[in-house]
Design a protein around this motif. Sequence first.
Motif, PDB file in Angstrom:
ATOM      1  N   LEU A 149       0.834  -1.197   0.000  1.00  0.00           N
ATOM      2  CA  LEU A 149       0.000   0.000   0.000  1.00  0.00           C
ATOM      3  C   LEU A 149       0.871   1.249   0.000  1.00  0.00           C
ATOM      4  CD1 LEU A 149      -3.199   0.320   0.296  1.00  0.00           C
ATOM      5  CD2 LEU A 149      -2.680   1.098   2.615  1.00  0.00           C
ATOM      6  N   ARG A 150       0.580   2.171  -0.930  1.00  0.00           N
ATOM      7  CA  ARG A 150       1.287   3.461  -0.969  1.00  0.00           C
ATOM      8  C   ARG A 150       0.369   4.530  -0.393  1.00  0.00           C
ATOM      9  NH1 ARG A 150       5.891   3.753  -4.054  1.00  0.00           N
ATOM     10  NH2 ARG A 150       6.443   1.836  -5.162  1.00  0.00           N
ATOM     11  N   VAL A 151       0.867   5.220   0.620  1.00  0.00           N
ATOM     12  CA  VAL A 151       0.055   6.121   1.432  1.00  0.00           C
ATOM     13  C   VAL A 151       0.474   7.567   1.211  1.00  0.00           C
ATOM     14  CG1 VAL A 151      -0.631   6.710   3.788  1.00  0.00           C
ATOM     15  CG2 VAL A 151      -0.196   4.310   3.182  1.00  0.00           C
ATOM     16  N   LEU A 152      -0.510   8.455   1.097  1.00  0.00           N
ATOM     17  CA  LEU A 152      -0.264   9.898   1.053  1.00  0.00           C
ATOM     18  C   LEU A 152      -1.088  10.577   2.131  1.00  0.00           C
ATOM     19  CD1 LEU A 152       0.727  12.594  -0.262  1.00  0.00           C
ATOM     20  CD2 LEU A 152      -1.313  12.467  -1.732  1.00  0.00           C
ATOM     21  N   ASP A 153      -0.430  11.392   2.948  1.00  0.00           N
ATOM     22  CA  ASP A 153      -1.124  12.308   3.852  1.00  0.00           C
ATOM     23  C   ASP A 153      -0.819  13.715   3.372  1.00  0.00           C
ATOM     24  OD1 ASP A 153      -2.090  13.971   5.822  1.00  0.00           O
ATOM     25  OD2 ASP A 153      -1.451  12.697   7.480  1.00  0.00           O
ATOM     26  N   PRO A 154      -1.766  14.369   2.714  1.00  0.00           N
ATOM     27  CA  PRO A 154      -1.488  15.662   2.086  1.00  0.00           C
ATOM     28  C   PRO A 154      -1.539  16.848   3.036  1.00  0.00           C
ATOM     29  CG  PRO A 154      -3.737  14.998   1.616  1.00  0.00           C
ATOM     30  CD  PRO A 154      -3.119  13.877   2.397  1.00  0.00           C
ATOM     31  N   MET A 155      -1.840  16.609   4.309  1.00  0.00           N
ATOM     32  CA  MET A 155      -1.750  17.644   5.352  1.00  0.00           C
ATOM     33  C   MET A 155      -1.200  16.960   6.600  1.00  0.00           C
ATOM     34  SD  MET A 155      -5.124  20.074   4.769  1.00  0.00           S
ATOM     35  CE  MET A 155      -6.339  18.756   4.892  1.00  0.00           C
ATOM     36  N   CYS A 156       0.065  16.566   6.544  1.00  0.00           N
ATOM     37  CA  CYS A 156       0.593  15.562   7.476  1.00  0.00           C
ATOM     38  C   CYS A 156       1.099  16.124   8.792  1.00  0.00           C
ATOM     39  CB  CYS A 156       1.703  14.758   6.793  1.00  0.00           C
ATOM     40  SG  CYS A 156       3.192  15.717   6.415  1.00  0.00           S
ATOM     41  N   GLY A 157       1.229  17.446   8.936  1.00  0.00           N
ATOM     42  CA  GLY A 157       1.693  17.995  10.198  1.00  0.00           C
ATOM     43  C   GLY A 157       3.022  17.418  10.619  1.00  0.00           C
TER      44      GLY A 157
END
Length: 345
Positions: A138-146
């Motif tokens: 699984l490739r994960v993106l958090d676009p507001m990751c702090g």
Amino acid sequence: MPEHLILLAPSANRVYAADAPRLVGAELQALAAGFGMTGAAVEPVALAGVDYLALHTEDALDDTGRAVVAALSAAHAVFRREGDLLAPVRLPRLGRYPDDLVTVQKYQGKTNEQWTRLLLNVTAAATREPGRLLDGGLRVLDPMCGRGTTLNIALSLGLDATGVDVDRKDYEAYSAFLKTWMRQHRLKHTVDDAQLTIGGAKRGRRLQVEVAPTKDDFKAGDVQHLTYLSTDTTDLQGLVRSGSVDVIVTDTPYGVQHGSHGDRLARRPLDLLDRALPEWTRVLRTGGAMGLSYNRHVAPRDDLTALLAAHGLSVADEHGAGEDPDAFRHRVDASIDRDLVVARK
């Protein structure tokens, strides 16, 4: 029907702990639906004064079923019920790194780690290939990751992850933390922390990390890749490839101030999402899913789901059964009525 009793891990967050059994039950229902555990039913039970989640299945738990239970955000132990006796069931260990990768950071406004893990699980279960959550694909993106709670959880599970945040202080704090943590645990790794320049234009900074749990893994190329982009999440052109991530999970702005986040979180979350969603949907692969944690006080659910639909996403039944639209809703404090929504591409 075989019955298994799941003992939940305690939560350090007192308010969250009160809702944890209900939330984890909904999480398990979502995972069971995503992984095709036909006929699975979940209910809270008390045995000898101890609270459990009871999982009823048509057949005994196979390897996939045990891995699904192990993936839960708050599973401490699981037992097979045999009359008045409980037989412990060995669960696979999914984490590749020491637990303090996720728990050691403490700062004002940090999202509860169990909730972040739950959000990732429920979103992954809604994808076309949920098995990627368990096999490391699984490739994960958090676009507001702090400061990187999502990134650390993904990394701990052996997943590749990318984070984006415009707040330079968060970027610097996370970069310093991760470098120190890897050195303290003597993990084989490489780090590139440099100015981010695209086409001659300065776009912020980029942290790129390769790491493995052992030297042999690193030598064999069995590594995790982590990228943190300190840049504007509404403009990822040239930074994140189209269709390159399986899941997008993030805390949307809650409309309250948490330390250095004040200016960003004071913005209207739906306006920010409207600007950001074209880029987020571009980088999400077909069959992938987006999971958003949000505050109902500042982002009404109907408005949020309408916005996701307007950007071509299909809002999913994120809790599997479709019986309770408030399955994941819970109070954080007087100003935050938190929920999640999942949408597929």
